[in-house]
Design an enzyme around this catalytic site. Sequence first.
Site, PDB file in Angstrom:
ATOM      1  N   LYS A  81     -31.691  -2.432  32.274  1.00  0.00           N
ATOM      2  CA  LYS A  81     -30.749  -2.221  33.368  1.00  0.00           C
ATOM      3  C   LYS A  81     -31.474  -2.162  34.708  1.00  0.00           C
ATOM      4  O   LYS A  81     -32.540  -1.561  34.825  1.00  0.00           O
ATOM      5  CB  LYS A  81     -29.982  -0.921  33.105  1.00  0.00           C
ATOM      6  CG  LYS A  81     -28.792  -0.660  34.006  1.00  0.00           C
ATOM      7  CD  LYS A  81     -28.047   0.574  33.525  1.00  0.00           C
ATOM      8  CE  LYS A  81     -26.779   0.818  34.332  1.00  0.00           C
ATOM      9  NZ  LYS A  81     -25.997   1.955  33.800  1.00  0.00           N
ATOM     10  N   SER A 156     -21.476   0.825  33.548  1.00  0.00           N
ATOM     11  CA  SER A 156     -22.286   0.110  34.519  1.00  0.00           C
ATOM     12  C   SER A 156     -23.429  -0.690  33.878  1.00  0.00           C
ATOM     13  O   SER A 156     -24.155  -1.386  34.581  1.00  0.00           O
ATOM     14  CB  SER A 156     -22.857   1.105  35.524  1.00  0.00           C
ATOM     15  OG  SER A 156     -23.672   2.091  34.886  1.00  0.00           O
ATOM     16  N   SER A 180     -21.097   4.451  30.512  1.00  0.00           N
ATOM     17  CA  SER A 180     -21.771   3.264  31.042  1.00  0.00           C
ATOM     18  C   SER A 180     -22.675   2.560  30.043  1.00  0.00           C
ATOM     19  O   SER A 180     -23.092   1.424  30.277  1.00  0.00           O
ATOM     20  CB  SER A 180     -22.584   3.634  32.296  1.00  0.00           C
ATOM     21  OG  SER A 180     -21.722   3.834  33.394  1.00  0.00           O
TER      22      SER A 180
END
Length: 482
Positions: A81, A156, A180
């Site tokens: 990420k 996310s 997320s």
Amino acid sequence: MNQPLHYQSATEIASQIIRRKRSARDVLEHFLARVEKYNPALNALIWMDTAGARQTADDADAALDKGQVWGPLHGVPMTIKESYEVAGSPTTWGSPEFRNNVTDTDAVSVQRLKKAGVNLFGKANVPLMLADWQTYNEIYGTTNNPWDLSRTPGGSSGGSAAALAAGLTGLDAGSDIGASIRNPAHYCGVFGHKPTYGVVTPHGQSLPDNYATADISVIGPLARSAGDLEMAMQVMAGPDDVDAIGWQLKLPASRRRRLSDFRVAIKLGDPNCDVDKGYADALQNLADRLAQAGATVQEIEPDIDTNKLYENYILMLRAATSGRLPPAMLELSEQVLKGDPDGSYLYRMAQGNVISHREWLGLNNERHKFRYAFADFFKEWDILLCPAASGPAWPKNEEGVRHDRTIEVNGKQVYGTDQMFWAGYSCSTYLPATVGPAGLVSGLPVGYQAVTGQYLDYTSIEFAKLVEQEIIGFEPPPGYDG
């Protein structure tokens, strides 16, 4: 080994490299070719270090020539990420304000993963400030779901889940304060694990000058197999160097080793959040198959007022993220609070954004009351099986602001933020939860959420491993076979 290389687990890939069935360089080139072919339409990966990765792959092969194995993930191509610090890469959280934030250091988890042998070659897209269940921002643009490019991959950690599902990477890791990790895994048909709060140090998964650990927020792995979640947790878990002076982590092994030994509580709905009928049916089908496998399965849940639990979560969540809000959002919160309390997400969000410390202390005390109630529940039950969201991935919608957007559930338009109930059900009370594939609904993947007791991370992961082995696991999306 029945799957093509790009859909095999990270542990399978590592085994082939270590046993010299494939070279680390050839494996890397295979994934790089897939990124070149499929990433333009997905926009899942937004930064690459191709030259550095090729050198690392060559070094991995040279090490094996000398009889040296770096670790259990030797040579496995990995992405991560964007919010994690990786030396030489931008860490922007999708915000133009941090466009030039390039560090010369790695996050602690990145260091540990590299030490375990991964070849970290790229970063995956995120929404602005990691604050959406869609993945888009001004710097990198929009990420699409590989099952349907018109739909969200979640957020996310949406870029991470999309890259895994399309076979662009061998392993990934994300963060989770509001599902997320869990909802992208659910929307893209992969596995994700939200660890117990505090067991994986977030040091280096942050913006500049942020040193304190945020309340509720955790970091953890995403993968195409539950076994990879276990391996990644073994690598990532533990305190940073400062805390390690005084304490060490020892998570217990799973207390069950067969599906027939598991005691599984089922919660398929709640008044706080509608659940798509097709999705609920898929979860019920999984529950039925668990019972057929010999597990004890019962519709039961902790004796907790879920409305108060949800309210507590939203208030504490928004308090936890209030430090990164722009002044305009704080001004909006003040305006919202001039109206009558209506129990809406917007009103609770506004309350949390400007809450006093005295009020927060009361909420924290209430949170721990819920925490102990869950602890009592998980003395008897191993897993609480519940939805990860309202339904499958929904059509992307970047108009307006998040709290005004709606999605369709069972033929009705509802606020997308209603799904925060399922995000928060285990979140603020520190509980770990594993998401794994539960099947397809209208051609889109859905996942189960397996919640377990605090520090019992390997119990929910073991459950996911057994479900994968005996009932259902990762299914590739159509159109990514070449």
